[in-house]
Design an enzyme around this catalytic site. Structure first.
Site, short mmCIF file in Angstrom:
data_model
loop_
_atom_site.label_atom_id
_atom_site.label_comp_id
_atom_site.label_asym_id
_atom_site.label_seq_id
_atom_site.Cartn_x
_atom_site.Cartn_y
_atom_site.Cartn_z
N GLY A 37 3.46 4.92 8.26
CA GLY A 37 2.27 5.66 8.67
C GLY A 37 0.96 5.00 8.29
CG ASN A 38 -1.26 1.90 5.26
OD1 ASN A 38 -1.93 1.08 5.88
ND2 ASN A 38 -1.62 2.39 4.08
CG HIS A 39 -3.39 3.61 10.78
ND1 HIS A 39 -4.22 4.68 10.53
CD2 HIS A 39 -2.38 4.10 11.53
CE1 HIS A 39 -3.75 5.76 11.12
NE2 HIS A 39 -2.62 5.44 11.72
CG PHE A 40 -3.07 -3.47 6.01
CD1 PHE A 40 -4.38 -3.77 5.65
CD2 PHE A 40 -2.14 -4.51 6.05
CE1 PHE A 40 -4.75 -5.07 5.34
CE2 PHE A 40 -2.50 -5.81 5.74
CZ PHE A 40 -3.81 -6.09 5.37
#
Length: 161
Positions: A37-40
């Site tokens: 779920g992290n957009h990095f």
């Protein structure tokens, strides 16, 4: 006690992106920004105009191919969960040694305001580097939509030239 990862960096690195400390899922996977779920990684592949990949080796290569280093401000800390607000008893990384090893780094981006706060607490900012705070790519950062985050992260491109 949680322990951060070694940096992703090489002798060509000119830009450093700093987080605070890997979250629980990242620590389990032993990968920077490992939570799906992290957009990095989605942001980095997008702004660098490369096809998205979930392969961690390709992700690291994307950064080093573009002279980008990745690390965390903290070496160790305690705290439950992945929230930066839960961090306590923190120990910073050794930035003096890091900057001595990676002498070409001139631009530092903080991947959150909290990363900058910890850096300011433990490290003296150098006048020969420029510093910028980016919005956290975490899914917990609901103050900005994905497209707003990506747009702000595009500033990284200005320092690749």
């Amino acid at each position: 006690m949680k322990t951060a990862f070694e940096p992703i960096a090489d002798a060509n690195s000119r830009i450093l992106i700093l987080g605070t400390m890997p979250g629980e899922r990242s620590l389990q996977l032993q990968q920077y920004y490992g939570h799906a779920g992290n957009h990095f990684w989605k942001i980095m592949f997008s702004i660098l105009e490369r096809p998205f990949s979930t392969d961690y080796t390709e992700r690291k290569k994307l950064l080093t191919d573009h002279t980008i280093a990745l690390w965390d401000v903290l070496q160790n800390c305690e705290g439950k969960g992945s929230s930066d607000n839960a961090i306590k008893n923190e120990i910073p990384n050794d930035f003096k040694s890091f900057y001595n090893q990676y002498k070409n780094i001139r631009t530092v981006f903080f991947a959150s305001k909290k990363a900058e706060d910890f850096y300011n607490r433990y490290v003296i900012k150098s006048p020969d580097k420029s510093y910028h705070v980016l919005p956290s790519p975490s899914r917990a950062n609901t103050w900005k939509r994905y497209d707003e985050k990506e747009e702000e992260w595009r500033i990284v491109l200005e320092y690749l030239k």
